[in-house]
Design an enzyme around this catalytic site. Structure first.
Site, short mmCIF file in Angstrom:
data_model
loop_
_atom_site.label_atom_id
_atom_site.label_comp_id
_atom_site.label_asym_id
_atom_site.label_seq_id
_atom_site.Cartn_x
_atom_site.Cartn_y
_atom_site.Cartn_z
N VAL A 125 88.43 32.65 -44.68
CA VAL A 125 88.47 31.39 -43.96
C VAL A 125 87.03 30.94 -43.73
O VAL A 125 86.21 31.70 -43.22
CB VAL A 125 89.23 31.54 -42.63
CG1 VAL A 125 89.09 30.29 -41.78
CG2 VAL A 125 90.70 31.85 -42.91
N CYS A 127 89.13 53.20 -36.85
CA CYS A 127 88.63 54.39 -36.16
C CYS A 127 88.75 55.62 -37.03
O CYS A 127 88.14 56.66 -36.74
CB CYS A 127 89.42 54.64 -34.88
SG CYS A 127 89.72 53.15 -33.94
N ASN A 135 95.27 45.99 -30.51
CA ASN A 135 96.73 46.04 -30.64
C ASN A 135 97.43 45.42 -29.44
O ASN A 135 98.38 44.66 -29.59
CB ASN A 135 97.18 47.50 -30.78
CG ASN A 135 97.20 47.95 -32.23
OD1 ASN A 135 98.11 47.61 -32.97
ND2 ASN A 135 96.18 48.66 -32.65
N SER A 153 96.16 45.92 -41.30
CA SER A 153 96.62 46.90 -40.30
C SER A 153 96.21 48.33 -40.60
O SER A 153 97.04 49.21 -40.74
CB SER A 153 98.15 46.85 -40.19
OG SER A 153 98.52 45.72 -39.47
N TRP A 200 92.52 74.65 -9.09
CA TRP A 200 91.94 73.36 -8.71
C TRP A 200 91.54 72.67 -10.01
O TRP A 200 90.57 73.05 -10.64
CB TRP A 200 90.69 73.53 -7.83
CG TRP A 200 90.98 73.90 -6.41
CD1 TRP A 200 90.95 75.15 -5.87
CD2 TRP A 200 91.33 73.01 -5.33
NE1 TRP A 200 91.26 75.09 -4.54
CE2 TRP A 200 91.49 73.79 -4.17
CE3 TRP A 200 91.52 71.63 -5.24
CZ2 TRP A 200 91.84 73.25 -2.93
CZ3 TRP A 200 91.86 71.09 -4.01
CH2 TRP A 200 92.02 71.89 -2.88
N ASP A 256 88.76 42.44 -31.49
CA ASP A 256 87.33 42.67 -31.28
C ASP A 256 86.52 41.38 -31.16
O ASP A 256 85.37 41.40 -30.71
CB ASP A 256 86.74 43.49 -32.45
CG ASP A 256 87.34 44.89 -32.53
OD1 ASP A 256 88.14 45.25 -31.65
OD2 ASP A 256 86.98 45.60 -33.49
N ARG A 277 86.83 66.00 -4.79
CA ARG A 277 86.63 66.63 -3.48
C ARG A 277 85.14 66.71 -3.16
O ARG A 277 84.71 66.41 -2.05
CB ARG A 277 87.21 68.04 -3.56
CG ARG A 277 87.70 68.61 -2.30
CD ARG A 277 88.23 70.00 -2.55
NE ARG A 277 87.16 70.90 -2.97
CZ ARG A 277 87.35 72.11 -3.47
NH1 ARG A 277 88.57 72.56 -3.67
NH2 ARG A 277 86.31 72.86 -3.80
N ARG A 314 109.13 38.94 -34.53
CA ARG A 314 110.25 39.60 -33.87
C ARG A 314 111.03 38.61 -32.99
O ARG A 314 112.22 38.73 -32.81
CB ARG A 314 109.71 40.75 -33.02
CG ARG A 314 110.51 42.02 -33.14
CD ARG A 314 109.73 43.23 -32.66
NE ARG A 314 108.94 43.83 -33.74
CZ ARG A 314 108.17 44.90 -33.58
NH1 ARG A 314 108.04 45.46 -32.40
NH2 ARG A 314 107.51 45.41 -34.61
N ALA A 355 94.30 44.92 -36.83
CA ALA A 355 95.10 45.26 -35.64
C ALA A 355 95.53 44.06 -34.81
O ALA A 355 96.73 43.84 -34.59
CB ALA A 355 94.31 46.25 -34.77
#
Lengths: 457, 457
Positions: B90, B52, B314, B48, B443, B292, B451, B29, B18
Site C-alpha cells: 500500500v 517473536c 492480537n 499471521s 514464602w 505495533d 513484605r 466471524r 497479528a
C-alpha cells in the site's frame, strides 16, 4: 494486663512448627529477651520443619530429614533466646489462672504461667475408627516424626505392596513416593475421582495421569477395616474387596487439632478450627492462635474454612507474633489456592469449585480450555487443561483449576491474584501477561479461558 | 455511512500479520461474506506469523519457517472468505475519497475503495543512518522474510563471527541463536547494561549470565559505521574499536510504522504510534488501527506508549474486528509486561522501572530479594532475583523485575495482575499463592519481596 516478673512478661507457644515458631521469631524480633520471655513447647523432637516435604523424604527425592528442618530447636535457643522444650506435651490450659500444664521430657507434670499464650497445635490426620486401624504398618503422615518412621519402615522392610487410603494431595504424593521406592501402589478413594478439591471432570484427568504412572486407582471404595496378623497390617478391607498391603498410608485429610483449646473454653468454629479474628486473637484476651488449628475466612464464599497449609501457618504465625509484640498486622483470609505435582503432572486449584460455588449460593458458568504451555513450535510445549468458574451476571471469577505438565501449575497464581481482586473474566481477558515463545502461546491460556468464559456468560 | 456495493460493504486491512488478521477474522466471524467483503493487503509473502519466533528459527530451535505461521493466506481465503493479497504494498491512503492505493504483485498501481479501513502496518526496525548500513550481511529482524533470509545466510555462509548491535530482547535472543549455530558473538550496546528496559542493577545480572554463556559484551559502545568490501559488511566500527563481522544483526529496537497513516492525515502521537481510542478508532471515522503501529496507554504511568508485542497486536486486532463488525470491545491498555529467555536465563519485567517511575513523577522505594524458585530441598531449586518498586506513602506497586533460571520468569504474571489491580505491596504480602515444595518455598518470592518492601516504606 501483663504480669511482669523481673520486669519481663512471658509468651508461651504451644506447638513448635510453622505457626508457632513464626510467631515466636516475630515477637522476639520486636521485643528482646529482657522484655519478653518466650517459652515454646513442642510435643515432638523437631521445630519449624516442612511437613509438605514428608512425601519427598519418604520417596528419597530428599535425602535426609535434616533438609526439611528450617530451624532446629538449638537455633531458636541460641539465636532467638527462645526457650524451646521438645518432647513436652501440653495437657491442659487454665485460662483463669493463666497457666499451661504439661508433661515434660522427664515424664513429670508441671505448670507454667503465661501473659500471652499462642496456640499452634496444628492439625491431626483423620483416622478411621475401624477394626485394626491401630495396627503396625498403618501410617499417618502429619509430623516429621511420622515421616521419619515411615521412611525407616520402607528402608527396613522393603514392602512390595502399599495401599494408600485417600486420593487427596497427601495420598497422591505418597503414591508417587512409593512408586519412586519401587513399591506397587493401590490407591483407594471414597469419592469418584482423586483430588476431591477439584471438580470431577478435572479430577478425571488426574486419575488418568495417575493410572498411567502405574498406580491402581479404586474410586467409590470405602475402607471397612484392616486385616492384621501379630499386630501388623496384612490387608485393607473394603465392602467388596481385600487389598493385600505390606504398608498402609492414611491420607484421609486432617482436622484442626483444637481439642486442647476447646477444653480450655476457647471458641471453636463449625470447621473444628479455633475461632480467631484477623489479628489472630481468640475469644479470650491475651490468647492467640495460628496455623492449621485455626479457622479463617474464605474470601470468595465468605464462609469460615480450615485449610492446613504451611504457607497460611507461616503468615498467620507472623501476624500473631507482630501483634503479640504490640505491633499491628492482619491476616486477610484465603482464596483456597493449592498446588501439587505427581510424577510430572501438575495440579492446581484456587477459589471455589462447582460444588462449593453452589453451596455458597452462586449461580455460575464454567469453561474448560486445552492450551499449550508455550508457543506450539517451541520445544517443551505441552497441553494443559484450565477450567474457570465465574458468577453469572457479574462475570466475577469464582475459581480456577489446572491440570497439566511442566509450567502449567504455577499459573494458578494469576487466577489467585485475580480472585483476590474480585476481577471479572472480562477484565482478565485484557490483562497484560508475559508473552514470549518459551513461556506462553501468544494468547496465554488464562486469557483464552477468560475470553471464552466472557463469551459464554 | 457504509457505501454498500451489491449489498455488501468493504473492509480493507493494511498489513496481514497479528493485528490485521486478528481483526479480519473477528470481523468475519460476526459478519458473513454476503454482508462484509474483506480485503487484506500484505507487502510480504506471509500472514499471521509469530515474529517473536524468528530468533528460534535462526537458531534452529524451530526447524522451519512454516512452524511460525499460524494461518497462511490460503487458509484465510478458504476458511474465512478473506481476499488476502500478498506481495501487495500500500503506497497511499486517500481518506477523502476513501480509497487505498497499492502496487500489486504485478508491479502495477491501482486503487481500491473501502468503507472500513484497518491500518495494521506493524513496526520497522530502527536502522542507524551510518556509512555502510545498507551493506549485505547487515540484517534487521522484523518480518518473517527477514528471518528466512538471515537463516539462509547463516546456512550458506557459515559465518564465524557475528556482531549484534543492541542488547535488548531481540539482540539477546539473536545472540543466543548465533551461539546455538556455533557462531562467536560480540554484543554491542550503547547503554551500560543489556536489557535497557530493566534497571541497571538487574541488567547487570543479565550481563553476567550472557557473558558466562560466551557472548562478549561491550557496554557504552556506539556504532559509528560499517566497514564493507564489495558491498558486504566486514566489520562494525565504533568510536574506539573495530569489530570484525561475517554477519551483523541490528537489534536497536523498532518504531511504529505509521508513515502511511501520518501522510494520510491521521493523528500520530508523541511515541510515533497512530493515536487510537480504546475501541481502536483513529481520529477519522471508519478508520481503525491495531498492533505495533499504534500507541496505547500505560496503565501505571498514564502516558502513551508504543510497545511492539504480538500479544498486544492480537488483542488490539480482536478488539478492532469486533467493533468494525458492530460489536463492542475495548483494549484496556498495558502495564509493560515483557519476558524472555536466553540460554536458560529467564528475564521478565512489568510496570515501571526506576527511571520510568521518576519520569512519571512517582516517589518510590525499591527492594531486591534473592529467593529460591522451589523449596530449597527440592531438586531443581535455583536462586532468582526479584526487584519491586512501590510508590512512597501509598505503597502501591509500580513495577517488578525478575532475573533467574527455570520457573522464575513467568512469576511476572502475578506482578502484572497485581499492577493491573493497583494493589499495594501490603495487600500483596498477604496473597494466597500456590505453595508446594516443587513450585515455591513456603514464602513465595513475590510475597517475600512484597513484605520487605512493605517494611521499607
Amino acid at each position: 494486663m501483663e504480669r511482669r516478673v523481673n520486669g519481663r512478661s512471658r509468651l508461651i507457644v504451644v506447638g513448635g512448627d510453622a505457626g508457632g515458631m513464626s510467631a515466636a521469631s516475630q515477637a522476639r524480633r520486636r521485643r528482646g529477651p529482657d522484655d519478653l520471655e518466650i517459652l515454646a513447647l513442642e510435643r515432638g523432637a523437631h521445630t519449624s520443619y516442612s511437613a509438605c516435604g514428608i512425601p519427598y523424604l519418604v520417596g528419597k527425592t530428599v535425602s535426609s530429614a535434616d533438609e526439611l528442618i528450617a530451624r532446629a530447636p538449638d537455633t531458636f535457643r541460641r539465636d532467638y533466646a527462645i526457650d524451646v522444650r521438645t518432647g513436652t506435651e501440653v495437657t491442659a490450659i487454665d485460662l483463669e489462672r493463666r497457666v499451661v500444664g504439661m508433661i515434660g521430657g522427664d515424664g513429670m507434670f508441671h505448670e507454667e504461667h503465661f501473659d500471652h499464650l499462642l496456640i499452634a497445635t496444628g492439625a491431626v490426620p483423620r483416622r478411621p475408627d475401624l477394626p485394626g486401624a491401630d495396627a503396625q504398618g498403618i501410617h499417618g503422615v502429619q509430623t516429621l516424626d511420622d515421616g521419619i518412621r515411615l521412611r525407616a519402615e520402607v528402608d527396613e522392610r522393603s514392602p512390595r505392596r502399599a495401599v494408600v487410603v485417600g486420593g487427596g494431595y497427601i495420598g497422591l504424593e505418597m503414591a508417587e513416593a512409593f512408586l519412586e521406592r519401587g513399591v506397587e501402589v493401590d490407591l483407594i478413594e471414597a469419592g469418584p475421582e482423586p483430588m476431591g478439591t477439584l471438580d470431577p471432570d478435572m479430577g478425571r484427568l488426574v486419575r488418568d495421569a495417575v493410572c498411567e504412572m502405574g498406580v491402581r486407582f479404586f474410586p467409590g471404595t470405602r475402607v471397612t477395616g484392616f486385616d492384621t496378623k501379630d499386630g501388623r497390617v496384612r490387608a485393607v478391607l473394603t465392602e467388596d474387596a481385600e487389598f493385600p498391603a505390606d504398608i498402609v498410608v492414611l491420607g484421609m485429610g486432617v482436622r484442626p487439632n483444637s481439642d486442647l483449646a476447646r477444653q480450655a473454653g476457647l471458641e471453636v468454629g463449625p470447621t473444628g478450627g479455633i475461632v480467631v479474628d484477623p489479628r489472630m486473637r481468640t475469644s479470650v484476651e491475651g490468647v492467640w492462635a495460628a496455623g492449621d488449628c485455626v479457622q479463617t475466612v474464605h474470601r470468595i464464599s465468605g464462609a469460615p474454612v480450615a485449610i492446613a497449609l504451611g504457607t497460611h501457618a507461616n503468615k498467620q504465625g507472623r501476624v500473631a507474633g507482630i501483634n503479640i509484640a504490640g505491633g499491628y498486622a492482619r491476616f486477610p483470609g484465603v482464596v483456597g489456592t493449592a498446588i501439587t505435582k505427581i510424577c510430572g503432572v501438575e495440579v492446581a486449584r484456587t477459589g471455589l469449585g462447582e460444588a462449593e460455588a453452589r453451596r455458597a449460593g452462586f449461580e455460575f458458568e464454567t469453561v474448560t480450555v486445552r492450551s499449550s504451555t508455550r508457543a506450539g513450535y517451541y520445544p517443551g510445549a505441552s497441553m494443559m487443561t484450565l477450567k474457570l468458574i465465574a458468577e453469572r451476571r457479574t462475570g466475577r471469577l469464582l475459581g480456577g483449576q489446572i491440570v497439566g505438565r511442566e509450567n502449567a501449575g504455577k499459573r494458578v497464581d494469576v487466577l489467585a491474584t485475580a480472585l483476590w481482586n474480585e476481577m471479572t473474566v472480562e477484565e482478565m481477558a485484557g490483562m497484560d501477561l508475559g508473552y514470549a515463545p518459551p513461556f506462553s502461546p501468544v494468547w496465554d491460556p488464562v486469557l483464552v479461558a477468560a475470553r471464552k468464559l466472557e463469551g459464554a456468560l
